[in-house]
Design an enzyme around this catalytic site. Structure first.
Site, PDB file in Angstrom:
ATOM      1  N   CYS A 121       0.882  -1.156   0.000  1.00 34.43           N
ATOM      2  CA  CYS A 121       0.000   0.000   0.000  1.00 34.43           C
ATOM      3  C   CYS A 121       0.925   1.212   0.000  1.00 34.43           C
ATOM      4  CB  CYS A 121      -0.975  -0.021   1.173  1.00 34.43           C
ATOM      5  SG  CYS A 121      -0.210  -0.136   2.810  1.00 34.43           S
ATOM      6  N   ALA A 122       0.424   2.375   0.298  1.00 40.14           N
ATOM      7  CA  ALA A 122       1.264   3.574   0.216  1.00 40.14           C
ATOM      8  C   ALA A 122       2.442   3.505   1.191  1.00 40.14           C
ATOM      9  CB  ALA A 122       0.440   4.828   0.450  1.00 40.14           C
TER      10      ALA A 122
END
Length: 179
Positions: A121-122
């Site tokens: 994810c980020a």
């Protein structure tokens, strides 16, 4: 270790091959921390690692599961299977709807002994760890607490938001109903 853990089928944080950091750990300048192998051939990382061709090549990544909204700039010259889940990192974001597809993607990929999967994810903290926990819940029948404890034993940054933890419980209960 709780008695419900299947020690023959499930990896153990105490097993020698899983202690400490992975040999040859990468130093990724754009990432908070190098990718971490949670299970054989299954890694967690952040967006910086997913977009870094050197990291993907060094790890032999063949599949990428992106648990985030927005564009992920995977290297165009690499033949990667990809699944992107448009997840916001919010306790109110709908994670549960995506868990069957993410679990199926991971299960299908990891059936191939040559596959190496990166879930990101980020920041590599909440969404990616939630998706990996859901996979462990489905594969081993673990509770969300067991899955999260295992992931955290490998990857200290794992910290799903409270809404995701609640949805992992819903996912576990839905799987119990179908078994």
């Amino acid at each position: 270790m709780p008695p419900s853990f299947n020690t023959l089928a499930a990896p153990s944080p105490a097993s020698p091959s899983w202690r400490g950091s992975h040999p040859g750990a990468l130093s990724v300048a754009s990432s908070a921390q190098p990718p971490t192998e949670i299970l054989p051939h299954l890694f967690i990382a952040d967006l910086g690692a997913a977009e870094n061709p050197k990291v993907l090549i060094q790890l032999g990544i063949t599949h990428v599961l992106s648990a985030m909204c927005g564009r992920v700039l995977l290297p165009a010259n690499m033949p990667l299977a990809q699944l992107q889940l448009p997840l916001q990192d919010s306790p109110f974001a709908e994670l549960a709807d995506y868990l069957p597809a993410s679990t199926l993607f991971l299960s299908d990929a990891l059936r191939d002994p040559k596959a190496r999967v990166l879930v990101h994810c980020a920041q590599g903290i909440s969404r990616s760890s939630s998706v990996v926990c859901a996979y462990l819940i489905a594969k081993y029948g673990w509770s969300p607490e067991q899955a999260l404890r295992f992931v955290k034993s490998k990857y200290a940054l794992a910290d799903p938001n409270p809404g995701f933890v609640m949805q992992l419980g819903e996912y576990a209960r839905s799987l119990e109903r179908t078994r």
